[in-house]
Design a protein around this motif. Structure first.
Motif, PDB file in Angstrom:
ATOM      1  N   PHE A   1       3.095  -4.837   2.834  1.00  0.00           N
ATOM      2  CA  PHE A   1       4.109  -3.667   3.049  1.00  0.00           C
ATOM      3  C   PHE A   1       2.889  -2.529   3.031  1.00  0.00           C
ATOM      4  O   PHE A   1       2.456  -2.905   2.159  1.00  0.00           O
ATOM      5  CB  PHE A   1       4.844  -3.581   2.191  1.00  0.00           C
ATOM      6  CG  PHE A   1       6.024  -4.704   2.643  1.00  0.00           C
ATOM      7  CD1 PHE A   1       7.536  -4.509   3.361  1.00  0.00           C
ATOM      8  CD2 PHE A   1       6.399  -5.974   2.501  1.00  0.00           C
ATOM      9  CE1 PHE A   1       7.900  -5.222   3.998  1.00  0.00           C
ATOM     10  CE2 PHE A   1       6.782  -6.564   2.714  1.00  0.00           C
ATOM     11  CZ  PHE A   1       7.484  -6.480   3.575  1.00  0.00           C
ATOM     12  N   VAL A   2       3.317  -1.405   4.003  1.00  0.00           N
ATOM     13  CA  VAL A   2       2.390   0.371   3.679  1.00  0.00           C
ATOM     14  C   VAL A   2       4.073   0.728   3.383  1.00  0.00           C
ATOM     15  O   VAL A   2       5.134   0.772   4.465  1.00  0.00           O
ATOM     16  CB  VAL A   2       1.615   0.033   4.898  1.00  0.00           C
ATOM     17  CG1 VAL A   2       1.326   2.391   4.259  1.00  0.00           C
ATOM     18  CG2 VAL A   2       0.475  -0.536   5.256  1.00  0.00           C
ATOM     19  N   VAL A   3       4.050   1.584   2.633  1.00  0.00           N
ATOM     20  CA  VAL A   3       5.163   2.393   2.425  1.00  0.00           C
ATOM     21  C   VAL A   3       3.963   4.062   2.705  1.00  0.00           C
ATOM     22  O   VAL A   3       2.740   4.268   2.337  1.00  0.00           O
ATOM     23  CB  VAL A   3       5.386   2.660   1.305  1.00  0.00           C
ATOM     24  CG1 VAL A   3       6.657   1.171   1.093  1.00  0.00           C
ATOM     25  CG2 VAL A   3       4.897   2.564  -0.137  1.00  0.00           C
TER      26      VAL A   3
ATOM     27  N   THR B   1       0.878  -1.574   0.036  1.00  0.00           N
ATOM     28  CA  THR B   1       0.144  -0.130  -0.025  1.00  0.00           C
ATOM     29  C   THR B   1       1.032   1.213  -0.127  1.00  0.00           C
ATOM     30  O   THR B   1       2.052   1.383   0.812  1.00  0.00           O
ATOM     31  CB  THR B   1      -1.125   0.076   1.132  1.00  0.00           C
ATOM     32  OG1 THR B   1      -1.838  -0.545   1.670  1.00  0.00           O
ATOM     33  CG2 THR B   1      -1.389   1.568   1.716  1.00  0.00           C
ATOM     34  N   ALA B   2       0.769   2.152  -0.814  1.00  0.00           N
ATOM     35  CA  ALA B   2       1.334   3.170  -1.075  1.00  0.00           C
ATOM     36  C   ALA B   2       0.083   4.532  -0.160  1.00  0.00           C
ATOM     37  O   ALA B   2      -0.433   4.975  -1.045  1.00  0.00           O
ATOM     38  CB  ALA B   2       1.706   4.073  -2.501  1.00  0.00           C
TER      39      ALA B   2
ATOM     40  N   GLN C   1      -1.195  -4.477  -5.084  1.00  0.00           N
ATOM     41  CA  GLN C   1      -1.774  -3.517  -4.190  1.00  0.00           C
ATOM     42  C   GLN C   1      -3.007  -4.135  -3.648  1.00  0.00           C
ATOM     43  O   GLN C   1      -3.577  -5.520  -4.327  1.00  0.00           O
ATOM     44  CB  GLN C   1      -2.017  -2.529  -4.651  1.00  0.00           C
ATOM     45  CG  GLN C   1      -0.660  -1.463  -5.106  1.00  0.00           C
ATOM     46  CD  GLN C   1      -1.227  -0.117  -5.797  1.00  0.00           C
ATOM     47  OE1 GLN C   1      -1.767  -0.177  -7.002  1.00  0.00           O
ATOM     48  NE2 GLN C   1      -1.507   0.781  -4.667  1.00  0.00           N
ATOM     49  N   PRO C   2      -3.188  -4.609  -2.314  1.00  0.00           N
ATOM     50  CA  PRO C   2      -4.063  -5.237  -2.350  1.00  0.00           C
ATOM     51  C   PRO C   2      -5.937  -3.970  -2.409  1.00  0.00           C
ATOM     52  O   PRO C   2      -5.593  -3.151  -3.101  1.00  0.00           O
ATOM     53  CB  PRO C   2      -4.341  -4.852  -0.318  1.00  0.00           C
ATOM     54  CG  PRO C   2      -3.008  -3.441  -0.110  1.00  0.00           C
ATOM     55  CD  PRO C   2      -2.548  -3.594  -1.559  1.00  0.00           C
TER      56      PRO C   2
ATOM     57  N   PHE D   1       1.612   7.536  -9.665  1.00  0.00           N
ATOM     58  CA  PHE D   1       2.809   7.357 -10.503  1.00  0.00           C
ATOM     59  C   PHE D   1       3.949   6.176 -10.066  1.00  0.00           C
ATOM     60  O   PHE D   1       4.301   5.523 -10.664  1.00  0.00           O
ATOM     61  CB  PHE D   1       3.824   8.662 -10.355  1.00  0.00           C
ATOM     62  CG  PHE D   1       5.257   9.032 -10.278  1.00  0.00           C
ATOM     63  CD1 PHE D   1       5.983   8.101 -11.540  1.00  0.00           C
ATOM     64  CD2 PHE D   1       6.518   8.739  -9.160  1.00  0.00           C
ATOM     65  CE1 PHE D   1       7.509   8.593 -11.583  1.00  0.00           C
ATOM     66  CE2 PHE D   1       7.163   8.584  -9.229  1.00  0.00           C
ATOM     67  CZ  PHE D   1       8.079   8.025 -10.576  1.00  0.00           C
ATOM     68  N   ILE D   2       3.111   6.034  -8.661  1.00  0.00           N
ATOM     69  CA  ILE D   2       4.243   4.531  -7.502  1.00  0.00           C
ATOM     70  C   ILE D   2       2.891   4.067  -7.684  1.00  0.00           C
ATOM     71  O   ILE D   2       3.182   2.510  -7.951  1.00  0.00           O
ATOM     72  CB  ILE D   2       3.976   4.981  -6.214  1.00  0.00           C
ATOM     73  CG1 ILE D   2       4.271   3.926  -5.381  1.00  0.00           C
ATOM     74  CG2 ILE D   2       2.536   5.497  -5.734  1.00  0.00           C
ATOM     75  CD1 ILE D   2       5.520   3.269  -5.497  1.00  0.00           C
ATOM     76  N   GLY D   3       2.137   3.881  -8.501  1.00  0.00           N
ATOM     77  CA  GLY D   3       1.428   2.735  -8.792  1.00  0.00           C
ATOM     78  C   GLY D   3       1.276   2.440  -9.918  1.00  0.00           C
ATOM     79  O   GLY D   3       1.471   0.906 -10.107  1.00  0.00           O
TER      80      GLY D   3
END
Length: 330
Positions: A266-268, A212-213, A241-242, A229-231
């Motif tokens: 993970f979560v950023v 997850t961003a 991604q969840p 962008f991150i996607g």
């Protein structure tokens, strides 16, 4: 007085010291044309051969003729900054974002010492004029209403918008700068690196973990999705991604009470601007956050907003890939 000099003088006399762009959201989510940015970008660029000038560049606001290869470039957003620096150019002027008003650390000295020409939402047209640019790069989303004034100052090329179309924007900027081959090679190298990064993470962890961003912004909390962008970087690396983040949009917005939707392997997370102006402290200090599986497992990691969310170019994308390997322990 030469025609161009007279025009610049006239523009300088008619502009106020600081001209605000008509109010638009800092990041436009959704909207009628949001999902069409890729389609709208088709056909942008030039048909001229490498080294051939004058050249005509087709872009979001029509067509712009460049009499010679640009040397004095002004960039109006972080994506354009990343693009020109990647192509070996130090801009003479820059409009920073309100949330990050200095040269990004990942660019550093490579960006030179450009003059400040306001912010992405509040351009200083007089400062732009005084720099005597021969190319201005920006986007329709940020400064559509100011395009006539900007193009009166210098040849101006606009993408549709920043964000998930960063690759198309890179090629468009490269067309104006006569560096299309360089840009294409950088994107090819990035794509290969993304594939290798995903494979390295899977080899180390035995699985491609969900990521997850998460971003804290004034008045909102976002789970960045496919059309961000991150996607696009996660998609290119084949890192899933969840489900709450798998919307075909920029982001899914959640409340502090819905922070459970951020949970993943993970979560950023990062913050846009001043953390005190966001809900970051209350969320990270609350029981819902501490109850997330990623948090309990030590897999919720702070990251740099200037790369993961504001970079919007190939240099930042490569930095994000390197950091993802580090954050995910690969």
């Amino acid at each position: 007085m030469p025609k161009r000099a007279a025009l610049l003088a006239a523009v300088a006399l008619t502009l106020t010291a600081c001209t605000s762009t008509p109010e638009k959201p800092t990041v436009a989510q959704g909207g009628e044309d949001f999902g069409k940015a890729t389609q709208l970008s088709n056909g942008f660029g030039t048909t001229q051969k490498p080294g051939e000038f004058p050249r005509t560049v087709k872009h979001a606001m029509g067509e712009t003729k460049l009499e010679k290869k640009p040397e004095r470039v002004i960039v109006l957003d972080t994506g354009e900054l990343d693009n020109v620096v990647a192509l070996g150019i130090k801009p003479v002027g820059i409009a920073y974002t309100d949330g990050s008003p200095t040269m990004p650390s990942y660019i550093g000295e490579k960006g030179g010492t450009p003059e400040n020409v306001g912010t992405t939402n509040n351009l200083n047209l007089e400062a732009i004029t005084k720099l005597n640019p021969d190319l201005i790069l920006g986007s329709q989303l940020r400064a559509e209403a100011l395009y006539p004034k900007l193009s009166a100052i210098a040849p101006t090329v606009f993408s549709v918008r920043p964000g998930y179309v960063w690759k198309e924007n890179f090629l468009l900027n490269a067309a104006a700068l006569d560096r299309q081959a360089d840009a294409a090679k950088m994107l090819e190298d990035y794509t290969n690196k993304a594939v290798e990064t995903g494979a390295a993470i899977e080899k180390k962890l035995g699985v491609r973990p969900t990521v997850t961003a998460l971003r804290f912004m004034p008045g909102r909390i976002r789970l960045y999705a496919k059309k961000s962008f991150i996607g696009t970087i996660l998609v290119d690396a084949k890192i899933p991604q969840p489900s709450p983040s798998q919307v075909d949009d920029l982001a899914a917005e959640v409340s502090a009470e819905e922070i459970g939707k951020a949970d993943a392997d993970f979560v950023v997370y990062s913050t846009y601007g001043d953390p005190a102006k966001t809900a970051q402290a209350s969320v990270l200090g609350g029981p819902l956050w501490s109850g997330l599986n990623a948090v309990k497992g030590g897999k919720a990691k702070p990251v740099q907003d200037e790369t993961y969310f504001l970079g919007l170019g190939v240099l930042a994308a490569n930095v994000v890939l390197d950091d993802l390997k580090k954050q995910l322990g690969a």
